[in-house]
Design an enzyme around this catalytic site. Structure first.
Site, mmCIF file in Angstrom:
data_model
loop_
_atom_site.group_PDB
_atom_site.id
_atom_site.type_symbol
_atom_site.label_atom_id
_atom_site.label_comp_id
_atom_site.label_asym_id
_atom_site.label_seq_id
_atom_site.Cartn_x
_atom_site.Cartn_y
_atom_site.Cartn_z
ATOM 1 N N ALA A 194 -33.601 14.570 58.747
ATOM 2 C CA ALA A 194 -32.503 14.790 57.803
ATOM 3 C C ALA A 194 -32.058 16.242 57.886
ATOM 4 O O ALA A 194 -32.465 16.984 58.781
ATOM 5 C CB ALA A 194 -32.945 14.420 56.389
ATOM 6 N N GLN A 238 -37.784 16.961 58.753
ATOM 7 C CA GLN A 238 -38.007 15.710 59.473
ATOM 8 C C GLN A 238 -39.464 15.291 59.297
ATOM 9 O O GLN A 238 -40.320 16.090 58.905
ATOM 10 C CB GLN A 238 -37.662 15.856 60.952
ATOM 11 C CG GLN A 238 -38.540 16.779 61.758
ATOM 12 C CD GLN A 238 -38.002 16.970 63.179
ATOM 13 O OE1 GLN A 238 -36.805 16.952 63.424
ATOM 14 N NE2 GLN A 238 -38.913 17.149 64.128
ATOM 15 N N ASP A 259 -33.056 9.180 44.035
ATOM 16 C CA ASP A 259 -32.497 8.807 45.339
ATOM 17 C C ASP A 259 -33.142 7.489 45.790
ATOM 18 O O ASP A 259 -33.693 7.400 46.882
ATOM 19 C CB ASP A 259 -32.753 9.926 46.349
ATOM 20 C CG ASP A 259 -31.906 9.784 47.610
ATOM 21 O OD1 ASP A 259 -30.900 9.039 47.563
ATOM 22 O OD2 ASP A 259 -32.228 10.402 48.630
#
Length: 524
Positions: free
Chosen positions: A131, A135, A288
């Site tokens: 991302a 990572q 999220d």
């Protein structure tokens, strides 16, 4: 001056990327002043072929790098700032970037853990996800002669410096916008960028994500349907987070879920109730919760990962949420309105009756539809829109809650399109209300208040002692006057001397000016 030119140069590059991706083509020219209309026409000339299709803004932000990508994700939670349509476009923004090299990852790990990678891990595989900020690698550690799989999250090299540079550009835009636009001041753009800056700073310290994992693990220890990975604190630092590897089925993998003959409606119920339990009971929720961050383990429990974005609700906000949900369930719209006033969200000069009428306009259509047509997230969206008519200030924590609920509800409905959200939510909401607002809750509140009162009483002697000392000092000053040290007197004399010289010069300038004016008048 040089700093401003640097900001402008970098922002010009961003504007070029926006133009190439067709972002300016989505703007209605009639809403822009004439000079801006000319700029829009020029921007359309460099638009690349095919730019009109797909989410233009999301493509442009992804091209511009990690900070812009994070800005887009953050603004997706602020429809009050960017508008509903743009917020929906940004919701599709995927935080996926190419991984950096294995050698770079191992160098970051070795430097952060202050030992070679081979000493810290029995094995470390290539990146399995990457991302904008970090990572993840799959690794193994040895414990008691056995190897255990772990997930190793590694911060991108130099990502902090790049974020600082781009955030300085965002602040430059926000400051200039607020200096020249009343609308920008109303939206508090500087505060928006400040909030994003604090959020990103927390995400870039992986120890804070580990702390969020640990806190949620404590909160959910007794939950039968939910758990989080355990943190390996010995291998966790600012730049590296090591946690238990999750062997489960990602909720985004519908094919594997179907092969495993999972009870999908029950899975949808677990997602909704787990989220509401965390928000109401704990006041601390995963913000999220998209399907890629949720797994189903062998025991049938939900497992959440990626705790970079978390939401918090105070007791007042939790009471607000619980009572408005229960009010809509029972159609007690006046109570929903009263809760807004009691929480201080709506100014007291407004009418409770008028506000209850506006709430009824939202709630009544719900009760004329079937359960699968009722969206709790949409209801909260409408509620936040209506409260704007009654001067309710933007509440970032409630907007984050609402945006998370949109995602959670979408995940649950993906498993059971006929899921009755209200029926699933009812036991969690009622349990919280009975525990916190019922007789037991009142007794606990009284005990908490008594404890607070006891602490105040215990501190009274110290407060009284300090008050007596202040009074004695004031009395001595009144009797003897203020005593100044020789150094202070000398400094004050020098300051007054400078002031006197400047006053003399100013008087001569004023006098000369008046003389000049008189001479000019006589010559007329």
């Amino acid at each position: 001056m040089i700093s401003a030119l640097t900001h402008i140069a970098r922002l010009a590059r961003a504007a070029f990327v926006f133009a190439r991706e067709g972002v300016f083509g989505a703007i209605d020219p009639s809403l822009v002043p004439p000079p801006g209309q000319l700029a829009l026409r020029l921007a359309r000339l460099i638009e690349r072929p095919g730019a009109k299709s797909g989410p233009r803004l999301s493509r442009a932000l992804t091209r511009l790098g990690p900070a812009y990508l994070k800005l887009g994700q953050f603004l997706a939670t602020r429809p009050d700032v960017v508008g509903v349509m743009i917020a929906r476009d940004l919701e599709s923004l995927q935080d996926r970037l190419p991984p950096f090299s294995q050698a770079e990852a191992e160098a970051v790990i070795a430097q952060s853990l202050e030992r070679p990678v081979a000493q810290a891990f029995a094995s470390l595989g290539p990146a399995v996800a990457a991302a904008s900020i970090a990572q993840v690698h799959r690794g193994e550690v040895e414990r008691d002669g056995l190897r255990q799989a772990v997930a190793v999250k590694v911060l991108r090299p130099h990502v902090a410096a790049r974020f600082r540079r781009d955030l300085s550009d965002f602040f430059f835009v926000a400051h200039n916008a607020e200096a020249h636009s009343a609308e920008a001041r109303r939206l508090r753009l500087i505060e928006v960028i400040n909030t994003m800056s604090r959020s990103v700073a927390m995400e870039m310290d992986l120890r804070l994500e580990a702390a969020a994992l640990s806190e949620m693990a404590e909160n959910t220890r007794g939950d039968p349907d939910f758990r989080v990975p355990a943190v390996d604190w010995d291998r966790t630092t600012h730049n590296v987070l090591t946690m238990q590897w999750i062997d489960g089925i990602a909720l985004s993998d519908h094919a594997r879920l179907a092969q495993s003959e999972v009870d999908l409606p029950e899975l949808g119920r677990k997602v909704i109730q787990s989220f509401l339990r965390h928000a109401l009971r704990d006041g601390f929720f995963h913000a999220d919760m998209h399907p890629g961050n949720l797994f189903l383990d062998d025991a049938g429990r939900l497992v959440a990962v990626d705790f970079g974005i978390m939401g918090r609700l105070g007791l007042k906000e939790r009471r607000f949420l619980a009572e408005i949900l229960l009010g809509f369930i029972t159609r007690d719209y006046r109570r929903v309105a009263e809760v807004h006033f009691e929480a201080g969200y709506v100014p007291g000069h407004h009418s409770v009756e008028n506000f209850a009428q506006a709430i009824r306009a939202i709630g009544e259509p719900i009760h004329n539809r079937t359960a699968e047509e009722i969206s709790m997230a949409k209801l909260l969206t409408l509620l936040l829109e209506v409260t704007g008519l009654f001067d309710m200030q933007t509440r970032p924590e409630l907007i984050l809650l609402q945006k998370t609920m949109v995602v959670v509800e979408g995940v649950a409905r993906g498993f059971d399109p006929k899921l009755d959200i209200w029926k699933v939510a009812d036991p969690v909401v009622r349990e919280w209300i009975e525990r916190n607002l019922g007789p037991v809750g009142r007794i606990q509140g009284a005990m908490s208040g008594a404890g607070e009162l006891g602490r105040v009483l215990a501190s009274l002697p110290a407060i009284a002692s300090r008050a007596v000392a202040v009074l004695e000092h004031l009395e001595r000053m009144t009797r003897e006057g203020v005593t100044l040290s020789p150094e202070t007197i000398a400094a004050m004399g020098r300051s007054e001397g400078r002031k006197s010289r400047w006053r003399t010069i100013a008087l001569w300038i004023i006098a000369a000016t008046f003389i000049g004016i008189l001479i000019a008048i006589r010559q007329m």
